[in-house]
Design an enzyme around this catalytic site. Sequence first.
Site, mmCIF file in Angstrom:
data_model
loop_
_atom_site.group_PDB
_atom_site.id
_atom_site.type_symbol
_atom_site.label_atom_id
_atom_site.label_comp_id
_atom_site.label_asym_id
_atom_site.label_seq_id
_atom_site.Cartn_x
_atom_site.Cartn_y
_atom_site.Cartn_z
ATOM 1 N N THR A 215 0.840 -1.192 0.000
ATOM 2 C CA THR A 215 0.000 0.000 0.000
ATOM 3 C C THR A 215 0.871 1.236 0.000
ATOM 4 O OG1 THR A 215 -0.147 0.486 2.372
ATOM 5 C CG2 THR A 215 -1.547 -1.286 1.524
ATOM 6 N N ASP A 216 0.263 2.369 -0.233
ATOM 7 C CA ASP A 216 0.944 3.637 -0.015
ATOM 8 C C ASP A 216 0.642 4.086 1.420
ATOM 9 O OD1 ASP A 216 2.400 5.945 -0.465
ATOM 10 O OD2 ASP A 216 1.530 6.286 -2.437
ATOM 11 N N TRP A 217 1.203 5.211 1.804
ATOM 12 C CA TRP A 217 1.201 5.716 3.178
ATOM 13 C C TRP A 217 -0.224 5.910 3.713
ATOM 14 C CZ3 TRP A 217 5.626 7.080 6.036
ATOM 15 C CH2 TRP A 217 5.419 7.865 7.177
#
Length: 847
Positions: A386-388
Amino acid sequence: MTRRPRKTLSFLTAPMTFLLLASGMLLSVLVLGCAQTQSGRTTPVVTDEGTMGSNDVSQTGQVADAEGATMPLDRSVYLVEMRTDPVDEPGLSSGAYASEVIENPAGSSTDSVDARVDRLLARMSLEQKVGQMTQLELGMVTDGEVYPESIDPEKLRRIVREHHVGSILNVVSAAFPVEHWHTLIRSIQNEAMASDLGIPVLYGIDAVHGANYTQEAVLFPQSQGMAATWNLALAETAAAITARDVRSSGIPWNFAPVLDVGRDPRWPRLYESPSEDAYLTTVMGLAAIRGMQGDDLSDPDHVATCLKHFIGYSGSDSGRDRTPAHIPDIELRQTYLPPFRAGVDAGAASIMVNSGEVNGVPVHASKHLLTDLLRGELGFDGVIVTDWLDIKKLVSLHRVAETEREATRMALRAGIDMSMVPSDVSFIEHTLDLVRSGEVSEARIDASARRILRVKMKLGLFENPLTGLQAAEAIGTDEDRQVALQAARESITLLRNENGLLPLSNDQRVLVTGPTAHSMQSLNNGWTYTWQGGGASQEMFHDGRPTVMEAIRKRIGADQMTYVPGATLKTADRMDEAVAAARLADVAVVALGEGAYAETAGNIRDLMLPEAQRTLLQQIAATGTPVVLVLLQGRPRTLGATHEAADAVLAGSNPGPEGGQAIMDVLYGNVNPSGHLPYTYPSTPTGYATYDHKPSERLASDFGMEGAEPLFAFGDGMSYTSFAYRDLQVTPATISASDVRDGDTIRVEVTIQNTGDRAGKDVAQLYVSDRVATVTPAARRLKRFAKVDLEPGEGRRLTFTLSRDDLSFIGRDGAAVVEPGTFQIRIEDQRRDLEVTGERFEVPPAP
C-alpha cells in the site's frame, strides 16, 4: 577520489509539531503519499467535517518556502572538467532495448527459493505471518529527539520480537550520512536475525533521483528530466548507481521507478513521471528496472524495485494530487497500463498502489484492479504494498468503510500484501481478528507472506542482511558525478534560439536574474534530502556544486556578470535594480520557474507562472537587451504572451545538483544541447491537449483546427548543429493482417545526417498514425526512437522494427485489435504509408 565533507545538522527535531524559524522551515498539514520523510504523530487536522487525527488522513512535513530559497552569495564552487561523456550513446533502437530487458528479467523465481519459503512458512505462526505483512516508518523504532535519530532498543525489540514486523521504511526527518545508515540498519537487522525464526527486515526507501536520502550520494535529474535525455543507456547507468548507493547504505528495496503516465501538466507529481507518453514512460521505466535490479537481486550492487503507483494515479480529473480519476477502460488500457505490463514482464519485484480512486472505487479496495487485472491478466506474483496510510484512508478520506477493521478486510480481499500502516500496529490487530473470525482465510495470509519472504530470499537477506555495506566507499565518487553531469547536460532542452543568440561568448556582459537563478531547490525539487525538498535540505546540498548564476560567474568572472534577484517565486525583489542592470548588459539570462514541493503540497490553482515572474521577464525585455529565458520547474507552467519577450528559451526539468553547470555549458556552447521534451508544453492554462490527442480536441471557437496548439510540442528540441533525414523506407509497404497476426514484422529504415559544422546528438522519433479506426485514432503515437551522436557531415542508417502491437489499439470491447487500413509512418519530415489488408483481428494476450 574526492568525497564531500559529511555534514550533520545542529538543530533539534522534536516530535513533528515544531516550528524552526531560524532555518526557514515551515510546517503544514498535508495529505500524503509514498513513504515520506516525517514520522507519524497525532497533530489534529480541522476540516469542514470536523476534526481527525493526522494518522487518519494527513501528516506534517517540512514545506519549502513559497517564495523560494536561494543559496549564500559567498559560496566557493567549482566546475567539473569532462572532455568525453562517461556513458556512450550506442544509437540502439528503443524497441531492441526494450525486448532485451523483457527477455532477460531480473530475479525470476526458482524452485530452490520457493521450496525454502514453503519450509519457513510452515514453521510460522499466524502472528508472524501477519507481522511480515506490516510496514512501519522508522520513527516507530527511534528516539526521535535529536537529529540524526538513533534506535530506541526497547521500541525496536517490541516491533520486531513481539509484533514480528517485516518491513521498515524511510527516514524520520532528513537524509542521513552513510555511517548513520549503517548504524541503524545493523541494529535493526541484528534484532531481526536474533528473533525466533531469524527473518530479516525488508527496509524500503524512496530513492527517486539518486540515493536522495543518503547525504553523500550523487543525485541525478528527476524522472522527467531523465526522460528529456531520451538516452536509455544513460538512464540505466544512473539507476545502477542509485541502486548501488542505496544498497551500500544497507537498504535493499527502492520505491521506484514511477511509471505513472503524466497526462496533466497541473499534476504536482509530474516531475516524478517520465512522460505524458505511454511508450516513452515504458522504455525509461525498463531502463530504471534493469539498472536497479540487474540480473540477480542478491548482488550487493542491486535492489528490488517497486513500480508505482498502480494504476491511474496521474489521471485525476482536477489535476490535483489524490483526487478522483474517471478513466474509461479503453484509456486505462491504452495509456496507463502498458508501462506496468512491461515492468511486470521485466521482473519487477514489487508494486505500490495508487492512493486515489478510479471510477469511484479507491484502488486499495479494488479487487478488479489489483487481483483480476494485475495478478490475473498481467500475471504479477511479486509484492503489492500500500501507499502511506492508505488502508486507514478508506475510512477517513474515501469513506467506503465505516471502520478500519472493515477497511482492512476490503484491502486484503482486493489483493494487497503489505500495509504501509505506518505509525501503529492496527493492521496487525485487525488482520488477526479477521482471520480468527473466519472473514479472511489463513491461506490468503499465507499467499502474501510467501510473496514477501520470496523477495527477501531473492535479495539474499537471509544469508547476509547487510549485503552491500562494504561498497560504501564508492558512494559519491567523481566518476558518479560525471555521469550525473552528463545526464543533466543531455536533459537541457533548447526550445528557441532566434537570430543565433546562443551560444553566448565570454566577452559579453551578462545580467543573471530571476528566482531560480541562484536556487538549488529549483534544480532538484522534492525528494531531495527531505520529502518536500525544503527545510533541512537547504543545509545539505553538496559543497562546490554551482547554481546557474554561480556557474556563469565562474565561467566569465564577476566583472562580466551582474546578479540581481529581480523577483522571488511570487513577489518582486529589487526588480527596478534588475531592469537598470539589464540596460547595461549585452544579454540577460532570466531564470524563472518553481521551487521545491512534493505531492499534495505542490497542488496549484492556476498553471500560469506567477505574475511577478512574468512581469520581470517583460520589463527586462522592454530594455531592448536580448533575453535568454531559462525555465527550471517540475511541470510546464504557462506564460501567456510573456514568452514572446524571450529571444532564446531553455527548459530544465529539475536537472539535479549538476544542473547549474549543465545550463551554463549549454549557454556557452561547451555542450551542444540534445534534450527533447518528454511532454507537451501548453500555450494556455486550460484547453491544452497531449501530443497524441484526438482530432476533435483541436477544434477552436472559429471552427478551425488550431484550438489546442502547444507553445512547444512533445519531442521538440533544438541543437547548435543541423540534422537532415532522408530516404525513409517501409518494408513491406503492404502486408496482410493475417501475416501481422502470425508475427511478421515491418522494417523501417531512415538515414540521418549531421549537416552542420559541429558534433551533435539528435533523437530520431518514429510515429505511427492510424488514418481510420473504429475507436477514434490519436493524431500520432510514438512507437520507436534512437538517440544518435554524429560528427559534422556524418550520416547513419537507422533500422526500426514494428510488430502487431505497434499497429494495434484498444477496441470498443476492451481488447487490443488490429484493423486493416492505411497507417502513416513518420520520422521527422519523412512520411511513408503502410497498407494493411485483409480482416480485422484481436491481438492474443501475452503468454
